[in-house]
Design an enzyme around this catalytic site. Structure first.
Site, short mmCIF file in Angstrom:
data_model
loop_
_atom_site.label_atom_id
_atom_site.label_comp_id
_atom_site.label_asym_id
_atom_site.label_seq_id
_atom_site.Cartn_x
_atom_site.Cartn_y
_atom_site.Cartn_z
N TRP A 1 0.63 -1.08 0.06
CA TRP A 1 0.03 -0.14 -0.08
C TRP A 1 1.09 1.16 -0.04
CZ3 TRP A 1 1.98 1.72 4.44
CH2 TRP A 1 2.06 0.89 5.50
N PRO B 1 -3.79 -5.43 -6.10
CA PRO B 1 -3.29 -4.52 -5.29
C PRO B 1 -3.52 -4.43 -3.91
CG PRO B 1 -5.34 -3.52 -6.34
CD PRO B 1 -4.95 -4.87 -6.77
N GLU C 1 10.02 -8.74 -2.95
CA GLU C 1 10.63 -7.64 -2.66
C GLU C 1 10.00 -7.43 -1.46
OE1 GLU C 1 13.04 -6.03 -4.26
OE2 GLU C 1 13.33 -7.19 -6.18
N LEU C 2 10.93 -7.48 -0.25
CA LEU C 2 10.40 -7.61 1.03
C LEU C 2 10.76 -6.15 1.99
CD1 LEU C 2 10.75 -11.39 1.48
CD2 LEU C 2 8.59 -10.09 0.42
N CYS D 1 10.34 1.19 1.59
CA CYS D 1 10.87 0.04 1.97
C CYS D 1 12.52 0.52 2.07
CB CYS D 1 10.92 -1.32 0.91
SG CYS D 1 11.11 -0.53 -0.75
P1 NDP Z 1 1.85 -7.24 3.14
O1 NDP Z 1 2.62 -8.12 3.29
O2 NDP Z 1 0.90 -7.03 4.28
O3 NDP Z 1 0.81 -7.13 1.90
C1 NDP Z 1 1.23 -7.06 0.44
C2 NDP Z 1 0.28 -7.50 -0.36
O4 NDP Z 1 -0.03 -9.00 -0.16
C3 NDP Z 1 -1.08 -6.88 -0.42
O5 NDP Z 1 -1.50 -6.90 -1.56
C4 NDP Z 1 -1.80 -8.02 0.64
O6 NDP Z 1 -3.35 -7.84 0.38
C5 NDP Z 1 -1.30 -9.29 -0.01
N1 NDP Z 1 -1.51 -10.62 0.65
C6 NDP Z 1 -1.75 -10.69 2.24
N2 NDP Z 1 -1.81 -11.72 2.42
C7 NDP Z 1 -1.52 -12.63 1.28
C8 NDP Z 1 -1.34 -14.09 1.05
N3 NDP Z 1 -1.61 -14.92 1.82
N4 NDP Z 1 -1.03 -14.63 -0.16
C9 NDP Z 1 -0.88 -13.57 -1.17
N5 NDP Z 1 -0.97 -11.99 -1.10
C10 NDP Z 1 -1.41 -11.69 0.14
O7 NDP Z 1 2.40 -5.77 2.99
P2 NDP Z 1 2.16 -4.32 3.26
O8 NDP Z 1 1.01 -3.97 2.17
O9 NDP Z 1 2.17 -3.84 4.57
O10 NDP Z 1 3.41 -3.43 2.51
C11 NDP Z 1 4.30 -3.11 3.51
C12 NDP Z 1 5.69 -4.01 3.43
O11 NDP Z 1 6.12 -3.95 2.20
C13 NDP Z 1 6.82 -3.62 4.08
O12 NDP Z 1 7.25 -4.55 4.85
C14 NDP Z 1 7.50 -2.99 2.96
O13 NDP Z 1 9.11 -2.80 3.37
C15 NDP Z 1 7.51 -3.86 1.99
N6 NDP Z 1 7.88 -3.03 0.69
C16 NDP Z 1 9.10 -3.59 0.04
C17 NDP Z 1 9.53 -3.04 -1.14
C18 NDP Z 1 10.67 -3.59 -1.65
O14 NDP Z 1 10.85 -3.15 -2.91
N7 NDP Z 1 11.49 -4.31 -1.22
C19 NDP Z 1 8.77 -1.85 -1.86
C20 NDP Z 1 7.64 -1.49 -0.90
C21 NDP Z 1 7.09 -2.25 0.22
P3 NDP Z 1 -4.22 -6.99 1.44
O15 NDP Z 1 -3.47 -5.81 1.58
O16 NDP Z 1 -5.29 -6.88 0.64
O17 NDP Z 1 -3.94 -7.93 2.76
#
Ligand code: NDP
Length: 512
Positions: A152, A177, A248-249, A282
């Site tokens: 998000w 998304p 990408e975490l 991130c």
């Molecule tokens: P989440 O891991 O909570 O969610 C990411 C996406 O995965 C969302 O669309 C979510 O849906 C979806 N999702 C949730 N559960 C599942 C599942 N079991 N299977 C498949 N998809 C699922 O991350 P956030 O949205 O909270 O984002 C923040 C994180 O992202 C931070 O840790 C940040 O560091 C990382 N990030 C990393 C980047 C990089 O390039 N390394 C860049 C930007 C962010 P829903 O939201 O609907 O639950």
């Protein structure tokens, strides 16, 4: 008010229960979007699969035409896109412009121009005796349907952004998304339709985590950006179908400030790169290590700068510096990290609590007297906080920087660039800047990906598009005898001759 069509591309009716989309800066509910079931995700993927061959057949030139129209559309409609991003994230106008509009517009041009070269057939000069004289090459063909799952914090850059190289390679894409920020992805569907993208080549599966999980089951590649915790779930699920994934975490990016740094520049950068996008980046500066001789000066400068930041709903260019906390539970995590630090002896120099509503804001916060027993130095905070720790020397800073499960990005600050680079090479992170931070992300030529718990694989660069392709090696034999020397039936004479040949090739000369 920002407007987008709320029916995901490719779904006629969506699901009965909608997901409300909130403006985090005001608390207002903007609209609702469908929460797609696994069956509906399946339907989208089937449509994507049917549409993909036509898109692939357009070739690089045909796809580039759509991309160049898209680039112009993004710039012609920049204000509308910014309004949509700001409305669903509560971020500032500048955060949406700098890190999202410029990224998307640049990416359309970059991949249109570079995809043909990155995915061109490559001739291979064989070293093997058995292949000499034959045509040997490797080529890349699109995998089919790519599933992109996004977070998000950057609905355009980190959700839609990964769709661009996947499409450039000739794949169809289904994007899931974050449930919190689905509107920008839907707007991109409208945009691509207007720019001539064939129907169903890009579709949006709005929904919650289960919708994302359903996507993993049927696509040919999963590009996931999000938390390490969810990334592991995606990897485990993808293992069931042996589907390749890019992850990408999260990160806990350290900033190392050496005694000979330009303290003013380092302080400006620390304030900016920890607080831009409300600290929800991130690759934001999440923790700082400062050498003793300049520690007091650095802390005082940073604190003054952070105290001066304006926060609140963005009303347009130049109105505020720090936006809202986008995802409701994130505010609790930020607050818990600050409280944990204070309980263990840290001092809050400014900020330190959730601001009064309406809207969800966490005050820009500077923490000192912190150490690695505190969550704010070891866990991803992902908010507008800046913990600063005093260190004896560069070696201590390096040891602490590497004392982390994460390894996404880092920075080193010193007027001695060579010394800075030498130290940077010893930091365990996928990217390290010297006297800079974050902006390497805008260089789409440079690979970007995390080490350790920060990810698997990379985005950007050559690898950032080849991962969306199956690599195929082709060996073509034109002139050949009826039977090669090594074929049946085995004959002692041939075997001896081959033995002599091998000895000639690999067994000659002294080795020491
Ligand atoms: P989440 O891991 O909570 O969610 C990411 C996406 O995965 C969302 O669309 C979510 O849906 C979806 N999702 C949730 N559960 C599942 C599942 N079991 N299977 C498949 N998809 C699922 O991350 P956030 O949205 O909270 O984002 C923040 C994180 O992202 C931070 O840790 C940040 O560091 C990382 N990030 C990393 C980047 C990089 O390039 N390394 C860049 C930007 C962010 P829903 O939201 O609907 O639950």
């Amino acid at each position: 008010m920002a407007t987008v069509e709320q029916t995901p591309a490719g779904t006629e009716n969506g699901a009965a229960e909608g997901i409300p989309v909130e403006n985090p800066a005001t608390g207002e509910i903007i609209t609702t979007v469908p929460d797609l079931s696994a069956g509906e995700v399946s339907d989208l993927i089937a449509k994507a699969r049917a549409a993909q061959p036509e898109w692939e057949a357009l070739g690089f030139d045909g796809r580039a035409k759509v991309f160049m129209r898209a680039q112009k559309w993004v710039m012609d409609n920049a204000d509308r896109i910014i309004d949509v991003i700001v409305s669903e994230t509560g971020k500032t106008h500048e955060d949406a412009q700098l890190a999202e509009i410029s990224y998307a517009a640049g990416a359309f041009g970059f991949w249109a121009k570079n995809a043909p070269e990155f995915l061109a057939d490559e001739r291979i000069r064989p070293s093997s005796l058995f292949v000499k004289g034959k045509k040997l090459l490797t080529r890349y063909r699109p995998l089919g349907v790519v599933g992109v799952i996004g977070p998000w914090n950057f609905p355009l850059t980190n959700s839609f952004g990964d769709c661009i190289p996947a499409l450039a390679a000739g794949n169809a894409v289904v994007l899931k998304p974050s449930e919190v920020t689905p509107l920008t992805s839907l707007l991109m569907a409208e945009m691509l339709r207007e720019c001539g993208l064939p129907e169903h080549v890009y579709q949006v599966a709005t929904g919650r985590g289960e919708t994302g999980a359903a996507l993993v089951d049927e696509v040919d590649f999963v590009m996931f950006t999000g938390s390490t915790e969810t990334g592991k779930k995606v990897l485990a699920r993808a293992a069931q179908t042996l589907t390749p994934v890019g992850l990408e975490l999260g990160g806990k990016d350290p900033m190392i400030v050496l005694a000979d740094a330009d303290v003013e520049r380092a302080a400006n950068a620390a304030a900016f790169y920890s607080m831009n996008n409300g600290g929800q980046v991130c690759i934001s500066v999440e923790r700082v290590y400062v050498e003793e001789p300049i520690y007091d000066e650095f802390v005082s400068k940073v604190t003054d700068k952070v105290k001066g930041l304006r926060q609140g709903p963005s009303t347009g260019p130049g109105s505020v510096e720090v936006g809202a906390v986008i995802f409701p539970p994130q505010a609790d995590i930020v607050d818990a990290h600050v409280k944990d630090a204070v309980a263990k002896g840290a001092k809050v120099l400014t900020g330190g609590k959730l601001a009064e509503g309406p809207g969800r804001f966490y005050e820009p916060t500077v923490l000192v007297d912190v150490d690695h027993d505190m969550d704010c130095m070891t866990q991803e905070t992902f908010g507008p906080t800046l913990p600063i720790m005093k260190v004896r020397d560069a070696e201590e800073a390096l040891r602490l920087a590497n004392d982390s499960d994460y390894g996404l990005q880092a920075s080193v600050w010193t007027k001695n660039a060579d010394r800075g680079e030498a130290l940077a090479r010893r930091v365990e992170a996928g990217a390290v800047c010297v006297n800079d931070a974050q902006i390497n992300y805008t260089a789409l030529e440079a690979p970007m990906g995390g080490w350790k718990s920060s990810g698997l694989g990379t985005r950007h660069g050559v690898g950032g598009i080849r991962k969306y392709c199956a690599q195929q090696t082709l060996l073509v034999t034109k002139l050949a005898p009826k039977r090669d020397l090594h074929m049946f039936p085995y004959k002692a004479r041939n075997t001896r001759m081959l033995g002599r040949l091998l000895k000639l090739l690999y067994g000659r000369g002294k080795r020491d």
